[in-house]
Each structure stands twice: as C-alpha cells, then as structure tokens.
Design a protein around this motif. Structure first.
Motif, PDB file in Angstrom:
ATOM      1  N   UNK A 171       3.936  -1.994  -1.152  1.00  0.00           N
ATOM      2  CA  UNK A 171       4.900  -0.916  -1.376  1.00  0.00           C
ATOM      3  C   UNK A 171       6.022  -0.962  -0.338  1.00  0.00           C
ATOM      4  N   UNK A 172       5.653  -1.175   0.924  1.00  0.00           N
ATOM      5  CA  UNK A 172       6.658  -1.171   1.985  1.00  0.00           C
ATOM      6  C   UNK A 172       7.408  -2.494   2.099  1.00  0.00           C
ATOM      7  N   UNK A 173       6.748  -3.582   1.664  1.00  0.00           N
ATOM      8  CA  UNK A 173       7.351  -4.912   1.795  1.00  0.00           C
ATOM      9  C   UNK A 173       7.199  -5.668   0.471  1.00  0.00           C
ATOM     10  N   UNK A 174       7.997  -5.285  -0.529  1.00  0.00           N
ATOM     11  CA  UNK A 174       7.875  -5.891  -1.865  1.00  0.00           C
ATOM     12  C   UNK A 174       7.975  -7.412  -1.815  1.00  0.00           C
ATOM     13  N   UNK A 175       7.087  -8.071  -2.562  1.00  0.00           N
ATOM     14  CA  UNK A 175       7.113  -9.524  -2.638  1.00  0.00           C
ATOM     15  C   UNK A 175       6.228 -10.217  -1.630  1.00  0.00           C
ATOM     16  N   UNK A 176       5.680  -9.465  -0.667  1.00  0.00           N
ATOM     17  CA  UNK A 176       4.806 -10.119   0.310  1.00  0.00           C
ATOM     18  C   UNK A 176       3.505 -10.541  -0.364  1.00  0.00           C
ATOM     19  N   UNK A 177       2.899 -11.584   0.173  1.00  0.00           N
ATOM     20  CA  UNK A 177       1.656 -12.131  -0.381  1.00  0.00           C
ATOM     21  C   UNK A 177       0.507 -11.684   0.516  1.00  0.00           C
ATOM     22  N   UNK A 178      -0.406 -10.899  -0.057  1.00  0.00           N
ATOM     23  CA  UNK A 178      -1.495 -10.319   0.729  1.00  0.00           C
ATOM     24  C   UNK A 178      -2.832 -10.876   0.231  1.00  0.00           C
ATOM     25  N   UNK A 179      -3.637 -11.491   1.105  1.00  0.00           N
ATOM     26  CA  UNK A 179      -4.936 -12.012   0.667  1.00  0.00           C
ATOM     27  C   UNK A 179      -5.877 -10.888   0.252  1.00  0.00           C
ATOM     28  N   UNK A 180      -6.782 -11.197  -0.650  1.00  0.00           N
ATOM     29  CA  UNK A 180      -7.673 -10.185  -1.231  1.00  0.00           C
ATOM     30  C   UNK A 180      -8.502  -9.455  -0.185  1.00  0.00           C
ATOM     31  N   UNK A 181      -8.868 -10.147   0.882  1.00  0.00           N
ATOM     32  CA  UNK A 181      -9.750  -9.519   1.873  1.00  0.00           C
ATOM     33  C   UNK A 181      -9.063  -8.399   2.659  1.00  0.00           C
ATOM     34  N   UNK A 182      -7.748  -8.265   2.532  1.00  0.00           N
ATOM     35  CA  UNK A 182      -7.034  -7.203   3.235  1.00  0.00           C
ATOM     36  C   UNK A 182      -6.787  -5.991   2.346  1.00  0.00           C
ATOM     37  N   UNK A 183      -7.444  -5.941   1.202  1.00  0.00           N
ATOM     38  CA  UNK A 183      -7.184  -4.885   0.226  1.00  0.00           C
ATOM     39  C   UNK A 183      -7.287  -3.486   0.832  1.00  0.00           C
ATOM     40  N   UNK A 184      -8.316  -3.250   1.638  1.00  0.00           N
ATOM     41  CA  UNK A 184      -8.544  -1.925   2.218  1.00  0.00           C
ATOM     42  C   UNK A 184      -8.079  -1.830   3.675  1.00  0.00           C
ATOM     43  N   UNK A 185      -7.343  -2.811   4.111  1.00  0.00           N
ATOM     44  CA  UNK A 185      -6.905  -2.835   5.507  1.00  0.00           C
ATOM     45  C   UNK A 185      -7.443  -4.077   6.193  1.00  0.00           C
ATOM     46  N   UNK A 186      -6.972  -4.329   7.389  1.00  0.00           N
ATOM     47  CA  UNK A 186      -7.319  -5.572   8.084  1.00  0.00           C
ATOM     48  C   UNK A 186      -8.165  -5.362   9.337  1.00  0.00           C
ATOM     49  N   UNK A 187      -8.441  -4.082   9.685  1.00  0.00           N
ATOM     50  CA  UNK A 187      -9.212  -3.802  10.889  1.00  0.00           C
ATOM     51  C   UNK A 187     -10.388  -2.892  10.557  1.00  0.00           C
ATOM     52  N   UNK A 188     -11.530  -3.137  11.173  1.00  0.00           N
ATOM     53  CA  UNK A 188     -12.707  -2.297  10.966  1.00  0.00           C
ATOM     54  C   UNK A 188     -12.652  -1.144  11.963  1.00  0.00           C
ATOM     55  N   UNK A 189     -12.620   0.065  11.428  1.00  0.00           N
ATOM     56  CA  UNK A 189     -12.503   1.243  12.282  1.00  0.00           C
ATOM     57  C   UNK A 189     -13.626   1.338  13.305  1.00  0.00           C
ATOM     58  N   UNK A 190     -14.814   0.833  12.944  1.00  0.00           N
ATOM     59  CA  UNK A 190     -15.968   0.903  13.842  1.00  0.00           C
ATOM     60  C   UNK A 190     -15.820   0.001  15.064  1.00  0.00           C
TER      61      UNK A 190
END
Length: 286
Positions: free
Chosen positions: A148-167
C-alpha cells in the motif's frame, strides 16, 4: 588509470585442461537517508520519542532524492561512463520504513522494482523502548502495508504478517553478526550466478548493518562491545564493492567508500564514530 566503473578485460586462467574466466559482480551499498530517530540527541531504548519504525526527516527526504539522482547518473541504465555489467539492474531494500522511503526515489529514477528482503534490517529489529528500559517487539510492516505504501514493491511470502517476531524484543549484536553472515553468503551466491546482462546489485540498508557487512566481506574477526575499527557511513552514503569469483578463492574488493558528495554539505548528516560506537556499547541504540 582506468575508471573503476569501467571493466578491465578478464584474464582467462588455465586450470589443468580447463579454462576459467573469473566472474565479478558489482555491489552498491546505500545507507538510508536521515530518519527521525537519527535526528534524536539520544536514540536509546529509554527515549520515549524513539520510534520503532521511523519515517525520514525533511532533510532525509531531500537526501533520498539526491542519492537517487546520483545513482541514476553514475550507475543507471543510461550511464555511458559505466560498463553495462556495472549498471544497477537489481534493487533490494530492508523492510524498515526509512530504507523503503530511501529506496522509492531510487527505484523511480532507475526504473526498477524494489525487492524487499527480510534479513537486511538494522541491528536490534523492530521494537519500542520505555523510560524504565522495558522493551516491546513490533512486527514491522507486512505485505499489505508495504504494498500500500510502496506500490510495485516485491514482498516475499514469509513477510506477509511482518518481518520481526514481537517476542524477540531486541536483537543482540552477536545475533546481528550471525544474521549478516547469512546475507554475505547470499551475496556470494548472487555473484556466482551473476551474468553481465543481470547488471549490478544495489542494497539499501543501515549504518550498523553496513559496518558489520563490510567487516565480514573483508574477513575481519567479529567482536562485541568496544570496536577497534568501524566503517562509518553518512546518511545516503554509497559504498561500491566488486565481488570476484575465482577458483583460488573469492575476493571482495572495496572500490569506493562512503561516497556522499552528491548530498550538499548543508544536508549531510550521520557517519560519526561516536554514534556508531554508541550502537555497539548500548544495545538498541541503532
């Protein structure tokens, strides 16, 4: 003397009955433009004004435009003084907002898509601190927000929910060094598979990340705490490496260090020794 952005003829070497021409991949490393946290007097865990994933400052947005124009003029598709194989053909960015905001004008000027990599973030990860030193991890931007913020960027599937574990809270320096060793392995895999038509690789990353990356490419021993030497980078500064793949052993050659002349002097920020030292001595200050 030959311009390092031009390519000298590769010497063909004879190995027994085989002939081998060394392959080289150009790598451009860009530090993000000034972020809101960079502008804080004390960007530590205990500063309530510290943002877990900050935007750029007004100066930072200007720096991002400067480095984008510079990369287009010097290393873009139409850069006549730059050998074709050394022109940027692949653009990767940290998933952190300050890098994505720096990458956006670069992608626009180069006519490339941004490929987001979840392993090239800054030491520490995505987290919030507090006055009492307590730390709370945040997931960072996931696929929906990035697209949404960066149209056209390519994002791998594993980052769907974010890239950092809150724990995980805050990543330690040792953990960052181990992670970046994996990034170095990936870069050498890219170099081994690279063909001239693929062009050079550009990664948009972070100050402490760059210090660790440069040390690992140079084969320097890793340590925690006080550092005897550091590779300090200005905001929107650019480094250039050549990754040479050869049977006798791969070589990482630094061709240019912290190019920052493309940013007007009055807009130059970052790159201080004491600032990077603070990141090593006080976890979570990056």
């Amino acid at each position: 003397l030959m311009n390092p952005d031009q390519t000298a003829p590769r010497t063909t070497r004879r190995l027994g009955a085989l002939r081998f021409s060394p392959r080289a991949m150009r790598l451009y490393i860009v530090r993000h433009a000034q972020s809101a946290n960079n502008a804080l007097a004390h960007p530590s865990l205990m500063n309530p004004d510290r943002d877990s994933d900050p935007s750029l400052t007004e100066v930072g947005f200007k720096q991002a435009e400067c480095v984008a124009r510079f990369l287009k003029e010097e290393y873009g598709a139409g850069a006549e003084r730059c050998a074709v194989e050394n022109r940027i053909g692949r653009l990767y960015s940290s998933p952190m907002r300050r890098c994505m905001l720096t990458s956006a004008p670069i992608a626009r000027e180069l006519g490339l898509d941004i490929t987001v990599r979840g392993d090239i973030f800054e030491h520490g990860g995505c987290f919030e601190g507090s006055a009492d030193g307590a730390v709370k991890g945040r997931p960072g931007m996931g696929t929906e927000q990035l697209e949404r913020e960066f149209p056209g960027c390519v994002v791998p599937a594993e980052l769907d929910k974010g890239w950092w574990k809150e724990s995980r809270g805050v990543e330690t320096v040792e953990e960052a060094q181990e992670r970046i060793a994996g990034v170095v392995k990936w870069l050498w895999e890219l170099a081994e598979a690279s063909q001239p038509r693929d062009g050079a690789v550009c990664i948009v990353v972070h100050g402490m990340f760059i210090d660790i990356l440069c040390k690992q490419l140079a084969g320097a021993p890793m340590s925690i705490g006080k550092q005897r030497a550091m590779f300090c980078t200005n905001n929107a500064g650019v480094h250039a490496f050549e990754l040479l793949v050869a049977p006798e052993g791969n070589i990482a050659g630094m061709l240019r260090f912290n190019q920052v002349d493309h940013v007007p002097v009055e807009l130059q920020t970052g790159g201080s020794v004491d600032g990077l030292d603070e990141c090593y001595m006080n976890e979570g200050s990056a």
